[in-house]
Design a protein around this motif. Sequence first.
Motif, short mmCIF file in Angstrom:
data_model
loop_
_atom_site.label_atom_id
_atom_site.label_comp_id
_atom_site.label_asym_id
_atom_site.label_seq_id
_atom_site.Cartn_x
_atom_site.Cartn_y
_atom_site.Cartn_z
N UNK A 482 -46.96 7.26 -69.41
CA UNK A 482 -48.41 7.44 -69.43
C UNK A 482 -48.86 7.52 -67.98
N UNK A 483 -49.84 8.39 -67.73
CA UNK A 483 -50.33 8.53 -66.36
C UNK A 483 -51.84 8.30 -66.38
N UNK A 484 -52.27 7.52 -65.40
CA UNK A 484 -53.67 7.10 -65.35
C UNK A 484 -54.20 7.35 -63.95
N UNK A 485 -55.33 8.06 -63.87
CA UNK A 485 -55.99 8.26 -62.57
C UNK A 485 -57.50 8.28 -62.83
N UNK A 486 -58.25 8.34 -61.75
CA UNK A 486 -59.68 8.54 -61.86
C UNK A 486 -60.06 9.94 -61.37
N UNK A 497 -51.04 19.53 -65.17
CA UNK A 497 -50.26 19.38 -63.93
C UNK A 497 -49.66 17.98 -63.84
N UNK A 498 -50.45 16.97 -64.19
CA UNK A 498 -49.94 15.60 -64.08
C UNK A 498 -48.76 15.39 -65.04
N UNK A 499 -48.89 15.93 -66.24
CA UNK A 499 -47.77 15.82 -67.18
C UNK A 499 -46.53 16.53 -66.63
N UNK A 500 -46.74 17.70 -66.04
CA UNK A 500 -45.61 18.46 -65.53
C UNK A 500 -44.90 17.70 -64.41
N UNK A 501 -45.70 17.07 -63.55
CA UNK A 501 -45.10 16.33 -62.43
C UNK A 501 -44.28 15.16 -62.95
N UNK A 502 -44.82 14.45 -63.94
CA UNK A 502 -44.09 13.31 -64.50
C UNK A 502 -42.78 13.80 -65.12
N UNK A 503 -42.84 14.91 -65.83
CA UNK A 503 -41.61 15.42 -66.47
C UNK A 503 -40.56 15.77 -65.43
N UNK A 537 -49.98 14.56 -55.54
CA UNK A 537 -49.15 13.79 -54.61
C UNK A 537 -49.06 12.33 -55.01
N UNK A 538 -50.17 11.78 -55.48
CA UNK A 538 -50.19 10.37 -55.89
C UNK A 538 -49.34 10.15 -57.14
N UNK A 539 -49.44 11.07 -58.09
CA UNK A 539 -48.63 10.94 -59.32
C UNK A 539 -47.15 11.04 -58.96
N UNK A 540 -46.84 11.96 -58.08
CA UNK A 540 -45.43 12.12 -57.64
C UNK A 540 -44.95 10.83 -56.98
N UNK A 541 -45.80 10.24 -56.15
CA UNK A 541 -45.41 9.01 -55.45
C UNK A 541 -45.24 7.85 -56.42
N UNK A 542 -46.15 7.77 -57.41
CA UNK A 542 -46.02 6.70 -58.39
C UNK A 542 -44.74 6.88 -59.21
#
Lengths: 728, 153
Positions: A482-486, A497-503, A537-542
């Motif tokens: 699960x990805x969480x941002x504001x 995009x966030x889903x793709x980065x996590x995958x 970038x933040x999602x990638x770092x997390x």
Amino acid sequence: MTLTPTELTSAVPGGIGTSPQRPDGNLKVRGEFAYASDLWHEDMIWGATLRSPHPYARITSVDITEALKVPGVHAVLTHSDVPGRNLYGLEHKDQPVLAVDVVRYQGEPVALVGADHPETALRAMKKIVVTYDVLEPVVDMETAVDDTPLHPGGNLVRHVPIRRGSQDVTAEVVVSGRYEVGMQDQAFLGPESGLAVPATDGSIDLYIATQWLHVDRDQVAAALGLPLEQVRLTLSGVGGAFGGREDLSMQVHACLLALHTGKPVKMVYNREESFYGHVHRHPAVLYYEHGADRTGKLVYVRSKMYLDGGAYASSTPAVVANAATLGVGPYEVDNVTVDAYGVYTNNPPCGAMRGFGAVQAGFAYESQMDKLAEALGMSPVDVRIRNAMSEGSTMPTGQVVDSAAPVAQLLKLVQDKPLPAGTSTDIRELPGGVSNTTHGEGVVRGVGYAVGIKNICFSEGYDDYSTARVRVSMVNGELAAAVHTAACEVGQGLVTIMQQIVRTELGIERVTVLPMDTTIGNGGSTSASRQTYVTGGAVKAACALVKARLDGRADIGDEVIDETTEWRHRATEAIDPETGQGNAHVQYGFAAHRAVVDVDVDLGLVRVVALDCAQDVGKALNPQAVVGQIQGGSAQGLGLAVMEEIQTSGGKVRNPSFTDYLIPTVLDMPPMSIDVLELADPHAPYGIRGVGEPPTISSTPAIVAAIRAATGLALTRVPVRPEHLTGT
Amino acid sequence: MRVNVTVNGEQRQADDVWEGESLLFVLRERLGLPGSKNACEQGECGSCTVYLDDVPVCACLVAAGQAQDREVRTVEGLAEGDRLDPVQEAFVEAGAVQCGFCTPGLVVQAHDLLDRVPNPSDPEIREALAGNLCRCTGYEKVLDAVRLAASRR
Ligand code: FES
Ligand code: FES
């Protein structure tokens, strides 16, 4: 409460570089996606806003007695009901939540009504008696600085000078011009709206369509006089933004009514109110002089530009800096003199819109490049390529461009595309279309080119960062994330995009995007084409932190791995206030367009026949979404070229409706062929380069260049209107 | 007043309707069907498009009373359970949905077009969708979606 924002889950393959479906796509096509205007709460009431009919007036009295008597009315509020700071603003706190003793633009909020039905609220509003002492409005941006001061510090919001190289060098070939850009509206389709729900402890929840939750929260809390933790914002469905939701609209108003009445309050602007309820693109007047040698090499560029910020500052200071620092375009010029002025007037407030200062300058400098080409007897493409910047070039600010800047290549790409067939004989494809105004007689064709430059991310030393949290646990025997941002999803596709980065980072297919809210740290603004870069970038770092803890395991049992981190791009610097020198920008984006138009010279009607674009995006994380951004941005540029303008007279808006403010329809848009370059920027996550804004810059001047080529007219103002073409 | 109307095959009733209310308002605020959108409420954008007795109309221009005893089909009534209508499916697949605020209206309008003209030409598609504004996509992918849906129906 119904229609709260929901989690979006998809369990499909689709890492970066592919185009998986948006996780909110099914909800949107089914009509089940909860936009801010769809929210509903048991017991809710409706808010409405009484606005000033005058661009500039002193308020001598406000009488709410009769309005309060209307059955069904729960509250009528004025500035004296604002418990905290009655001033807000993105850069200067100069705008009242509710006007006190003066109104500075037509449409400025004066009072609020909360009632059980929107119609009741409107009727009660009409019973509020406001007496005004009407004043002469300041409306001319070129003389505003010397006119009646509208704010304590006078009417100059910001002056940005750029001084580079020789200030008095001369050149063999000189062209000059004065250009005007009309006031464009973002015209997002989802109206300003939100739902404020008061809690019993005096705190409040606001479900809202916005571009930046945290800055909204800070401003709302200050106005309500509440500590930050008592104001919670959750992003609701956003029906487009394009800059128009960076400033507050009804956020504080709905919260005031909710806290005052103890009831949930819904506010939804209608289209007319929306035109008054958000800032617009700055209209501009730009003077340019370009000097070149006989080979077409630019010797100098000098410019003086005025941007009309209207009644309140909004983001005018940053818009002016963009117009100035990007003011010569994507060209190498050793000697530059620019003075850009952002001013206060009594026109509608202006602030962010896609392209943000670079659009206004872009129309002017590209018009100048065409003029130069003509003076030299060169082709428009050749004169641009002769001066095109490339990696290693120096900006007028002294900043060295340290990643790809394929300006010449982009121009060649659009130049080499096949041209459309000659003027059609199908009436539906002629200027005027089925209005049956021509069968081809009086129709001339033209081709035009333009290229533009845009800074990506926040500039001038701003601490620009985003926060992301990634949580991994087992779901049905498999790893799920699960990805969480504001960071606000406004339509652009950040959720995908966030889903793709996590995958890609974690190799996990099932990824849930949690609702965006202020329970997590700042995600920064959805603007400056920055979210894929910074929140990406933040999602990638997390993910990297999560990955370290996963340590290759495919089964983590009952363990939950939960990591939150902040990520910031490399720092920028303030520019020198006298010379404009400094490494102000993080990254530059470039796009080029070729437009083909047919013009009915008798009626002044234009049909854009083709609008092709080439853009470098560093790396296309989602190729389908990238092309969608380029096409959508090009369409907004077409709108500014030939139809879109908020027309004002004496500070009053004359066309606040979709009947009179036209945006492109499917009949106005030509087929668009898009070339996407992927020249990685080594400083950016995955090498990406912000996508959303560059196409909006070059589209407009390319179309106007094509109309000039067709008609031979000078055309120094956008939007080009029929009377500019027929001379009537 | 009271309004009785069949919506997506179900008999529905709305009470205390003020005579100035539009069909759009009744659908969105009284019947819990906010799928039809309210981008302009003046007949200019098509985001509120619904079928009224099988003819697409702008629900914002229809007075609620005019819908009395008639049949309305909204975007919420196009899918069959979990199965999207081919038009809906094509919009998602083709990337025709960005913010999606125009989408319900476009989907209903395109659905009607394909019912009448199974294999429309590009000019026919453009003509049919000319009353539906989209601010995000520039329409290219909307056209792609309609072509894709046509190829599948
Ligand atoms: S909301 Fe009905 S046409 Fe725009
Ligand atoms: S997708 Fe946003 S208006 Fe069409």
